[in-house]
Design a protein around this motif. Structure first.
Motif, mmCIF file in Angstrom:
data_model
loop_
_atom_site.group_PDB
_atom_site.id
_atom_site.type_symbol
_atom_site.label_atom_id
_atom_site.label_comp_id
_atom_site.label_asym_id
_atom_site.label_seq_id
_atom_site.Cartn_x
_atom_site.Cartn_y
_atom_site.Cartn_z
ATOM 1 N N PHE A 248 90.790 2.323 118.999
ATOM 2 C CA PHE A 248 91.337 0.761 118.911
ATOM 3 C C PHE A 248 91.282 0.175 120.379
ATOM 4 O O PHE A 248 90.648 -0.936 120.408
ATOM 5 C CB PHE A 248 92.599 0.821 118.173
ATOM 6 C CG PHE A 248 93.010 -0.618 117.859
ATOM 7 C CD1 PHE A 248 92.411 -1.608 117.053
ATOM 8 C CD2 PHE A 248 94.166 -1.289 118.727
ATOM 9 C CE1 PHE A 248 92.912 -2.734 116.708
ATOM 10 C CE2 PHE A 248 94.206 -2.595 118.682
ATOM 11 C CZ PHE A 248 93.897 -3.436 117.745
ATOM 12 N N PHE A 249 91.862 0.936 121.282
ATOM 13 C CA PHE A 249 92.096 0.299 122.488
ATOM 14 C C PHE A 249 90.821 0.341 123.044
ATOM 15 O O PHE A 249 90.576 -0.454 124.084
ATOM 16 C CB PHE A 249 93.252 0.607 123.212
ATOM 17 C CG PHE A 249 94.796 0.274 122.672
ATOM 18 C CD1 PHE A 249 94.848 -1.165 122.746
ATOM 19 C CD2 PHE A 249 95.391 1.067 121.924
ATOM 20 C CE1 PHE A 249 95.955 -1.739 122.397
ATOM 21 C CE2 PHE A 249 96.481 0.329 120.968
ATOM 22 C CZ PHE A 249 96.863 -1.074 121.515
ATOM 23 N N ASP A 250 89.920 1.304 122.976
ATOM 24 C CA ASP A 250 88.784 1.118 123.550
ATOM 25 C C ASP A 250 87.954 0.030 123.240
ATOM 26 O O ASP A 250 86.908 0.001 124.186
ATOM 27 C CB ASP A 250 87.775 2.573 123.104
ATOM 28 C CG ASP A 250 88.359 3.804 123.934
ATOM 29 O OD1 ASP A 250 89.080 3.761 125.047
ATOM 30 O OD2 ASP A 250 88.061 4.965 123.376
ATOM 31 N N LEU A 251 88.057 -0.608 122.334
ATOM 32 C CA LEU A 251 87.355 -1.820 121.881
ATOM 33 C C LEU A 251 87.632 -3.032 122.998
ATOM 34 O O LEU A 251 86.717 -3.845 122.581
ATOM 35 C CB LEU A 251 87.409 -2.166 120.406
ATOM 36 C CG LEU A 251 86.952 -0.902 119.347
ATOM 37 C CD1 LEU A 251 87.310 -1.471 118.002
ATOM 38 C CD2 LEU A 251 85.631 -0.823 119.504
ATOM 39 N N TYR A 252 88.638 -2.953 123.498
ATOM 40 C CA TYR A 252 88.913 -4.293 124.403
ATOM 41 C C TYR A 252 88.459 -4.108 125.745
ATOM 42 O O TYR A 252 88.272 -2.939 126.323
ATOM 43 C CB TYR A 252 90.642 -4.115 124.502
ATOM 44 C CG TYR A 252 91.096 -4.556 123.159
ATOM 45 C CD1 TYR A 252 91.191 -6.208 122.868
ATOM 46 C CD2 TYR A 252 91.569 -3.823 122.275
ATOM 47 C CE1 TYR A 252 91.803 -6.470 121.498
ATOM 48 C CE2 TYR A 252 92.277 -4.169 121.025
ATOM 49 C CZ TYR A 252 92.486 -5.483 120.723
ATOM 50 O OH TYR A 252 92.964 -5.942 119.589
ATOM 51 N N ASP A 253 88.106 -5.498 126.323
ATOM 52 C CA ASP A 253 87.746 -5.463 127.426
ATOM 53 C C ASP A 253 89.007 -4.931 128.350
ATOM 54 O O ASP A 253 90.068 -4.998 128.221
ATOM 55 C CB ASP A 253 87.601 -6.934 128.033
ATOM 56 C CG ASP A 253 86.841 -7.216 129.295
ATOM 57 O OD1 ASP A 253 87.593 -7.725 130.128
ATOM 58 O OD2 ASP A 253 85.906 -6.762 129.702
ATOM 59 N N ARG A 254 88.643 -4.643 129.941
ATOM 60 C CA ARG A 254 89.530 -4.089 130.628
ATOM 61 C C ARG A 254 90.809 -5.062 131.143
ATOM 62 O O ARG A 254 91.857 -4.737 131.400
ATOM 63 C CB ARG A 254 88.884 -3.528 132.121
ATOM 64 C CG ARG A 254 89.955 -2.886 132.937
ATOM 65 C CD ARG A 254 89.238 -2.351 134.142
ATOM 66 N NE ARG A 254 90.295 -1.410 134.820
ATOM 67 C CZ ARG A 254 89.871 -0.448 135.569
ATOM 68 N NH1 ARG A 254 88.779 -0.016 135.722
ATOM 69 N NH2 ARG A 254 90.801 -0.180 136.442
ATOM 70 N N GLU A 255 90.331 -6.182 130.980
ATOM 71 C CA GLU A 255 91.262 -7.389 131.437
ATOM 72 C C GLU A 255 91.992 -8.042 130.073
ATOM 73 O O GLU A 255 92.754 -8.997 130.362
ATOM 74 C CB GLU A 255 90.698 -8.485 132.232
ATOM 75 C CG GLU A 255 90.276 -8.050 133.751
ATOM 76 C CD GLU A 255 89.000 -8.196 133.902
ATOM 77 O OE1 GLU A 255 88.197 -8.886 133.295
ATOM 78 O OE2 GLU A 255 88.511 -7.325 134.699
#
Length: 114
Positions: free
Chosen positions: A28-35
């Motif tokens: 789930f969190f891998d789908l978000y941009d680093r910022e």
């Protein structure tokens, strides 16, 4: 996903699986941009069956959210089966720990909003 990214605070939690977070949690969190969560206050939580898995907070969850440059609360919450009075109720001692974490989060929010 947009609703999670736009929230003011994250309270994230996972069950412990083989000493770390579950795959679906990480995916789930891998789908978000680093910022995506930069400067966002975060409380990390986990549940597990063994006291020695509490290290998930400092060795897996905290680094994950520091990668996103989030403001991770210093006090994470790890709950064992014994911390629950029933399926819907925490024991008083654990409820006190939750209250301290909420107080810390409140202080973080006051500093961020000031």
């Amino acid at each position: 996903m947009a609703a999670v990214e736009m929230c003011d605070v994250l309270v994230v939690g996972t069950s412990v699986y083989k000493g770390s977070y579950t795959g679906i949690f990480k995916h789930f969190f891998d789908l978000y941009d680093r910022e995506a969560f930069a400067d966002k206050p975060v409380i990390i939580t986990a549940t597990g069956a063994a006291p020695y898995h509490e290290s998930i907070l400092d060795y897996h969850l905290r680094p994950l959210f520091l990668f996103f440059d989030a403001r991770v609360a210093s006090r994470g919450l790890y709950a064992l089966t014994d911390d629950f009075a029933s399926q819907d109720e925490l024991k008083p001692a654990y409820s006190t720990r939750v209250a301290r974490s909420v107080d810390e989060l409140s202080e973080m929010l006051q500093r961020v909003c000031a």
